[in-house]
Scaffold this active site. Sequence first.
Site, PDB file in Angstrom:
ATOM      1  N   ARG A  57       0.764  -1.197   0.089  1.00  0.00           N
ATOM      2  CA  ARG A  57       0.019  -0.036  -0.032  1.00  0.00           C
ATOM      3  C   ARG A  57       0.742   1.294   0.119  1.00  0.00           C
ATOM      4  O   ARG A  57       0.611   2.119  -0.726  1.00  0.00           O
ATOM      5  CB  ARG A  57      -0.830   0.050   1.245  1.00  0.00           C
ATOM      6  CG  ARG A  57      -2.326  -0.503   1.012  1.00  0.00           C
ATOM      7  CD  ARG A  57      -2.567  -0.904   2.440  1.00  0.00           C
ATOM      8  NE  ARG A  57      -1.596  -1.929   3.023  1.00  0.00           N
ATOM      9  CZ  ARG A  57      -1.526  -3.084   2.438  1.00  0.00           C
ATOM     10  NH1 ARG A  57      -2.153  -3.378   1.415  1.00  0.00           N
ATOM     11  NH2 ARG A  57      -0.515  -4.043   2.795  1.00  0.00           N
ATOM     12  N   THR A  58       1.682   1.271   0.947  1.00  0.00           N
ATOM     13  CA  THR A  58       2.553   2.563   1.034  1.00  0.00           C
ATOM     14  C   THR A  58       3.412   2.848  -0.146  1.00  0.00           C
ATOM     15  O   THR A  58       3.128   4.075  -0.867  1.00  0.00           O
ATOM     16  CB  THR A  58       3.493   2.331   2.309  1.00  0.00           C
ATOM     17  OG1 THR A  58       2.799   1.927   3.688  1.00  0.00           O
ATOM     18  CG2 THR A  58       4.107   3.763   2.703  1.00  0.00           C
ATOM     19  N   LYS A  85      26.108  -6.597  -1.370  1.00  0.00           N
ATOM     20  CA  LYS A  85      27.469  -6.766  -1.448  1.00  0.00           C
ATOM     21  C   LYS A  85      28.053  -6.139  -0.015  1.00  0.00           C
ATOM     22  O   LYS A  85      29.108  -6.020   0.200  1.00  0.00           O
ATOM     23  CB  LYS A  85      28.129  -5.680  -2.734  1.00  0.00           C
ATOM     24  CG  LYS A  85      28.071  -6.522  -4.168  1.00  0.00           C
ATOM     25  CD  LYS A  85      28.543  -5.627  -4.958  1.00  0.00           C
ATOM     26  CE  LYS A  85      27.947  -5.703  -6.444  1.00  0.00           C
ATOM     27  NZ  LYS A  85      28.214  -4.607  -7.268  1.00  0.00           N
ATOM     28  N   ARG A 107      11.365   3.716   3.581  1.00  0.00           N
ATOM     29  CA  ARG A 107      10.985   2.570   4.308  1.00  0.00           C
ATOM     30  C   ARG A 107      12.093   1.656   4.754  1.00  0.00           C
ATOM     31  O   ARG A 107      13.115   1.355   4.153  1.00  0.00           O
ATOM     32  CB  ARG A 107      10.090   1.734   3.597  1.00  0.00           C
ATOM     33  CG  ARG A 107       9.721   0.152   4.221  1.00  0.00           C
ATOM     34  CD  ARG A 107       8.902   0.216   5.476  1.00  0.00           C
ATOM     35  NE  ARG A 107       7.550   0.769   5.121  1.00  0.00           N
ATOM     36  CZ  ARG A 107       6.325   0.178   5.163  1.00  0.00           C
ATOM     37  NH1 ARG A 107       6.319  -1.159   4.840  1.00  0.00           N
ATOM     38  NH2 ARG A 107       5.352   1.045   4.929  1.00  0.00           N
ATOM     39  N   HIS A 135       5.153   5.820  11.527  1.00  0.00           N
ATOM     40  CA  HIS A 135       4.849   5.807  10.177  1.00  0.00           C
ATOM     41  C   HIS A 135       3.776   7.153   9.948  1.00  0.00           C
ATOM     42  O   HIS A 135       2.706   7.072  10.008  1.00  0.00           O
ATOM     43  CB  HIS A 135       4.171   4.462  10.069  1.00  0.00           C
ATOM     44  CG  HIS A 135       3.746   4.065   8.765  1.00  0.00           C
ATOM     45  ND1 HIS A 135       4.072   5.001   7.601  1.00  0.00           N
ATOM     46  CD2 HIS A 135       3.056   3.001   8.043  1.00  0.00           C
ATOM     47  CE1 HIS A 135       3.612   4.317   6.144  1.00  0.00           C
ATOM     48  NE2 HIS A 135       3.348   3.181   6.606  1.00  0.00           N
TER      49      HIS A 135
END
Lengths: 307, 307, 307
Positions: A57-58, A85, A107, A135
């Site tokens: 969703r985000t 890496k 995020r 959030h």
Amino acid sequence: MSLKGKDILSAFDFEREDLERLFKLADRLREEINDKGTLDYALGKVMVTAFFEPSTRTKLSFQFAMERLGGKVINFDVSTSSLLKGESDVDTMKIIDGYGPDVIVIRQKIPYFPHKVKDIVKAPIINAGDGPHEHPTQALLDVYTIWRELGEVDGLKVGIMGDLKYGRTPSSLSFMLTRFNNVRIYYIAPEVIQIRDEVLKEIKGKVNYMKVDKPEDVIEELDVLYITRLQKERFANPEEYERLKGVYKIDKKFLMKFKHIPIIMHPLPRVWELDPGVDELPQAKYFEQAKNGLYARAALIKEILGV
Amino acid sequence: MSLKGKDILSAFDFEREDLERLFKLADRLREEINDKGTLDYALGKVMVTAFFEPSTRTKLSFQFAMERLGGKVINFDVSTSSLLKGESDVDTMKIIDGYGPDVIVIRQKIPYFPHKVKDIVKAPIINAGDGPHEHPTQALLDVYTIWRELGEVDGLKVGIMGDLKYGRTPSSLSFMLTRFNNVRIYYIAPEVIQIRDEVLKEIKGKVNYMKVDKPEDVIEELDVLYITRLQKERFANPEEYERLKGVYKIDKKFLMKFKHIPIIMHPLPRVWELDPGVDELPQAKYFEQAKNGLYARAALIKEILGV
Amino acid sequence: MSLKGKDILSAFDFEREDLERLFKLADRLREEINDKGTLDYALGKVMVTAFFEPSTRTKLSFQFAMERLGGKVINFDVSTSSLLKGESDVDTMKIIDGYGPDVIVIRQKIPYFPHKVKDIVKAPIINAGDGPHEHPTQALLDVYTIWRELGEVDGLKVGIMGDLKYGRTPSSLSFMLTRFNNVRIYYIAPEVIQIRDEVLKEIKGKVNYMKVDKPEDVIEELDVLYITRLQKERFANPEEYERLKGVYKIDKKFLMKFKHIPIIMHPLPRVWELDPGVDELPQAKYFEQAKNGLYARAALIKEILGV
């Protein structure tokens, strides 16, 4: 006043006047997008979605928001990146920032990661979830949904249920609700996953709250019941988890027992705690809530870009 | 002269005049992008990034370069593709080419893969790394960075340190440095990972070079110290690897011992070989170098597209 | 007549007049794209590719088609999504739809998934493969290829070879061929993976067909030989699978034995069943077929969007 060029790290980064302005702008953008499809406010602007964790969703709603504003989106997807890496996430952010994006949406699993990089990175950044911490744009669309559905936020009684201890959504929502008057929050959860003291310390004196053990104790008083997932891995004892499923699952039959049913919200995804049978009730607002994410985020992006 | 419609497979595909023209174009595009955000040279053009291996900088900077030129990017990401079904990479390239992209950027594990498909594929292709073999656009941004920082490339002394045997960056950088006059390359590495004879054969007589064992033996003579990673898996003996960490790690304390500090470059990502403490020195140019990748690649794309 | 706003779930969703109109439109779009690069029919429109399974050709060609029409594409990629958190695919589709895309392309493992969500989702949806069931746009480009190569479809003899039991391509192609007159289909496969009775029931009386055991029994009669993969996992007995490789592998030497060679098609990716040596024959049309996917899909998108 505007949020032009500002970082959004916490729900506390929004003052009440910011919220009211953004909600009205979100409504206006909704109309314009419905009318014209794609707008041209963000023409030539580039957003990077730097997602170090999976999201549906985000990420999608930020992408849609930017595209509908006329801008471009470049996804940085950790699963196909050089992080394999062993590069540090801070180096990665410096490099992304060096390419000159107009805004970066982050995020992360690590709490306070956006705070750590904000002074290193020149582009404005939006915290789209930093582990269990915050959030803020989820809170923005949550409160926008309450405002649209109930006409105001002042004086409302909001129950927040589920995993309050580890969930970032309950914290950010609580913080944002302190910007309104006479709001009362009911934290509905067993003690083991009740809201953390750090969160309560932040809101003390700014909003009324009380802890509640079971949804039936308080549901008839509520204007909003905000449900979140209970995650199995939080419980040392699997039998305890199974027992809680009986208490914290909301279905149509349970809700129909009450004379008054509050509006039902959920940040989604849901698992067992919110039965699909509830979808047909007029109080079910969670898909509308998800949709509101597009407009709330478009409003925020537009302000941050200053376009 | 221009590179319109040409494939870029090797650093040798750039003549000196191409490099000087591209560096000036990169500077000009930098100004235009800083000024206007997004340009319109590549309007309606489509680039495919065909990445059969993970990448951060290379993929992102090609994406940014094309988007800032006004074009579109379609990512072919091997992790979500039918390669899982066993399709050959050559068939995949034929199919991508059939969709009519204006340019294809290829990253592959297999050395000479771009050379293998160049006559099969109609679109111009850019080699963005073919296993341990070459990475010509990395060399392009490396030499562009040297040119910007030091004003010229002729006559410079460049130390290249780290995994010279298996790294594609040292080879491509060496090849490109042959296009300039009186350059001296110092290959700084233990014998087990020193530069390969095939590479030396290609540059013999075109550039001066010598092998050096340790950075302190040569650092004061250098104009540029170009650091690359040492990969653990190259060493049969883990103790040997641990011992080398002491010799080939560059940190601030080490550099401050010398009267003259060269500019420090690194293709990134870095692991332990370049300490973050170095970032604060004025000679640290590796993040600037990463950023230059956007403009150097934008210049190259613009020329190849002939726009 | 047009397909504006319609869902495309099955090859049967196309009437003969739809196909003829789309084929001509595909030819016209091919010319316009060759001429101008990127068109502006779909300016401001957004397509979502909701791919719950990996894909190369289908996803890329839908992306190219939409980009070349001037529209935007947002990829929903299950590998980086919250489905990891256990969300239902139906909830995911509701949320994507709530963001207001103009069309959604769905690839799913679950047969009839698009049928299940079509009434829940407001945007027109295109089935881009639902498990072993159907793949109507593959049939669209397959029949478009036959029409382009042979000038007509009526009266043709089409051999379909390989995994007919579990392949979605043979079913959709068979369904679409019923829209033409006097077509004869030869199903070439060992009994264990022959075409299912459910498929035959759908086409009975609408097209002539017969089951054939080996390609050499029928190849000289065919206008088209359509090859698909045989998947190892379909066979209980690995020796049986190895034996079949001898019978169902088409290579140049095999084809050259016959006086008449039909055009050779394959939905790709191929593994061993179609030898790369065949590529040089003038009858090899599979890469052209893949390329046709771009134009056939562009025509379909243009009609569905009504632009």
